[in-house]
Design a protein around this motif. Structure first.
Motif, short mmCIF file in Angstrom:
data_model
loop_
_atom_site.label_atom_id
_atom_site.label_comp_id
_atom_site.label_asym_id
_atom_site.label_seq_id
_atom_site.Cartn_x
_atom_site.Cartn_y
_atom_site.Cartn_z
N LEU A 1 0.11 -7.86 1.96
CA LEU A 1 0.11 -6.61 1.70
C LEU A 1 1.17 -5.84 2.43
O LEU A 1 1.78 -4.83 1.96
CB LEU A 1 -1.27 -6.07 2.08
CG LEU A 1 -2.71 -6.45 1.35
CD1 LEU A 1 -3.97 -6.21 1.96
CD2 LEU A 1 -2.33 -5.74 -0.09
N ILE A 2 1.46 -5.98 3.69
CA ILE A 2 2.54 -5.29 4.51
C ILE A 2 3.66 -5.62 3.75
O ILE A 2 4.75 -4.65 3.63
CB ILE A 2 2.45 -6.02 5.76
CG1 ILE A 2 1.25 -5.80 6.60
CG2 ILE A 2 3.51 -5.23 6.52
CD1 ILE A 2 1.25 -6.53 7.79
N PHE A 3 4.16 -6.83 3.12
CA PHE A 3 5.46 -6.87 2.37
C PHE A 3 5.53 -6.14 1.18
O PHE A 3 6.55 -5.70 0.83
CB PHE A 3 5.22 -8.51 2.08
CG PHE A 3 6.79 -8.88 1.13
CD1 PHE A 3 7.85 -8.98 1.94
CD2 PHE A 3 6.40 -8.82 -0.01
CE1 PHE A 3 9.02 -9.37 1.08
CE2 PHE A 3 7.48 -9.27 -0.89
CZ PHE A 3 8.72 -9.63 -0.36
N LEU A 4 4.31 -6.11 0.54
CA LEU A 4 4.37 -5.17 -0.75
C LEU A 4 4.55 -3.71 -0.52
O LEU A 4 5.34 -3.10 -0.97
CB LEU A 4 3.10 -5.28 -1.72
CG LEU A 4 2.90 -6.71 -2.15
CD1 LEU A 4 1.43 -6.82 -2.92
CD2 LEU A 4 3.87 -6.94 -3.32
N ALA B 1 2.75 -2.35 11.54
CA ALA B 1 1.34 -2.71 10.77
C ALA B 1 0.84 -3.72 11.79
O ALA B 1 -0.47 -4.01 11.74
CB ALA B 1 1.83 -3.26 9.68
N ALA B 2 1.60 -4.39 12.72
CA ALA B 2 1.11 -5.20 13.83
C ALA B 2 0.00 -4.52 14.79
O ALA B 2 -0.45 -5.38 15.26
CB ALA B 2 2.26 -5.95 14.46
N ASP C 1 5.99 -10.11 16.84
CA ASP C 1 7.28 -10.99 16.87
C ASP C 1 7.48 -11.76 15.66
O ASP C 1 8.80 -11.81 15.09
CB ASP C 1 7.49 -11.79 18.12
CG ASP C 1 6.30 -12.84 18.21
OD1 ASP C 1 4.99 -12.75 17.53
OD2 ASP C 1 6.49 -13.60 19.10
N GLN C 2 6.58 -12.49 15.01
CA GLN C 2 6.59 -13.36 13.86
C GLN C 2 6.71 -12.69 12.60
O GLN C 2 7.60 -13.02 11.87
CB GLN C 2 5.40 -14.38 13.89
CG GLN C 2 5.27 -15.36 14.99
CD GLN C 2 4.07 -15.98 15.23
OE1 GLN C 2 2.94 -15.58 14.89
NE2 GLN C 2 3.86 -17.22 15.72
N ALA C 3 6.08 -11.35 12.74
CA ALA C 3 6.21 -10.51 11.50
C ALA C 3 7.57 -10.07 11.25
O ALA C 3 8.11 -10.21 10.32
CB ALA C 3 5.21 -9.40 11.39
#
Length: 290
Positions: A218-221, A246-247, A255-257
């Motif tokens: 969802l965040i990617f979109l 968003a995190a 960090d991973q996002a």
């Protein structure tokens, strides 16, 4: 000979500039330790799937161009697409790439300017419709969304259908000549965005992230929608900012996002550099000289 030499030199300068820009944008002190722990097999798979998505995007562009009508062989269209990706590394919101498409295709075919511009505008628009459709559909499967929104997921599916029909209405009301390709281009857009979400999942898998995949999608979109806006050069930083913010609200690791977003941009940039080596003729192969 001199013209060829100058063209080659210009390509090398632009390629070097692109690489320098990419290196400047990445915080290597924070990124390198995470990259060292990443599984590069997944990153390579993400790179291949990303470029498969660009082939899908080229097919979608070709469907819109057929209405103009412009018939170009697929090898030419894919070279044109990568050349425009290269231009988009430096200019905001893809404006440079779209401008080059209009200029070259009109020069090659003497097509109606407004119809050609409409084809390229709809090519982008169909992508936005597909992103919104997928985001609403995916949100219906998110436990986080279900906990936040007061209505059931069935409503989200209804909204997604409204978006699909709304896209068709825009074609029918304002671009009637293109109505016949709406469904094909919409489906290609769905495939394109699905492939790019798989790219993100592969990048997360490379870091061992296997939770909250729907939320990451969802965040990617959402970041895909934002990156279209001419806010930064080449869309650099938009995805990273959205993932980082968003995190604070979603069950994802910041960090991973952000690293996944940086890797996605790096894959896009490395793929786009192929466009620096493309040389496209101004006239079709079957054009006759006066």
């Amino acid at each position: 000979m001199k013209k060829t030499t100058l063209t080659t030199l210009l390509k090398l300068v632009l390629t070097t500039a692109a690489l320098g820009w990419i290196a400047y944008q990445i915080d290597w002190d924070k990124t390198l330790p995470l990259l060292q722990r990443a599984h590069w097999g997944w990153i390579l798979l993400a790179f291949l799937i990303y470029n498969a998505s660009q082939l899908t995007s080229t097919l979608r562009m070709g469907e819109h161009l057929k209405v103009v009508p412009i018939q170009e062989p697929f090898p030419f269209l894919i070279q044109l697409y990568y050349r425009c990706m290269f231009f988009n590394l430096f200019l905001p919101g893809g404006i440079g790439g779209d401008g080059y498409k209009v200029w070259l295709l009109r020069k090659r075919h003497q097509s109606d300017y407004r119809l050609l511009l409409s084809a390229l505008l709809l090519d982008r628009g169909s992508g936005l419709v597909a992103i919104t459709f997928l985001a609403l559909t995916l949100a219906g499967f998110s436990p986080w969304v279900a906990a936040v929104l007061p209505f059931p997921s069935l409503f989200l599916a209804g909204f997604a259908l409204v978006v699909f029909m709304g896209g068709w209405m825009i074609y029918w009301l304002f671009f009637k000549k293109f109505t016949g390709v709406y469904l094909r281009t919409f489906l290609l857009s769905i495939l394109l965005q699905s492939l790019q979400m798989i790219v993100l999942l592969c990048l997360l898998e490379s870091m061992g992230v296997q939770n909250a995949r729907i939320e990451y999608g969802l965040i990617f979109l959402g970041s895909s929608l934002a990156s279209v806006l001419p806010l930064t050069v080449g869309g650099i930083g938009v995805r990273e900012f959205i993932f980082l913010e968003a995190a604070n609200y979603l069950p994802i690791a910041s960090d991973q996002a952000v690293l996944a977003s940086l890797l996605f941009f790096l894959i896009n940039a490395l793929s786009s550099l192929a466009g620096a080596l493309v040389s496209l003729p101004n006239q079709p192969a079957n054009a006759t000289l006066d």
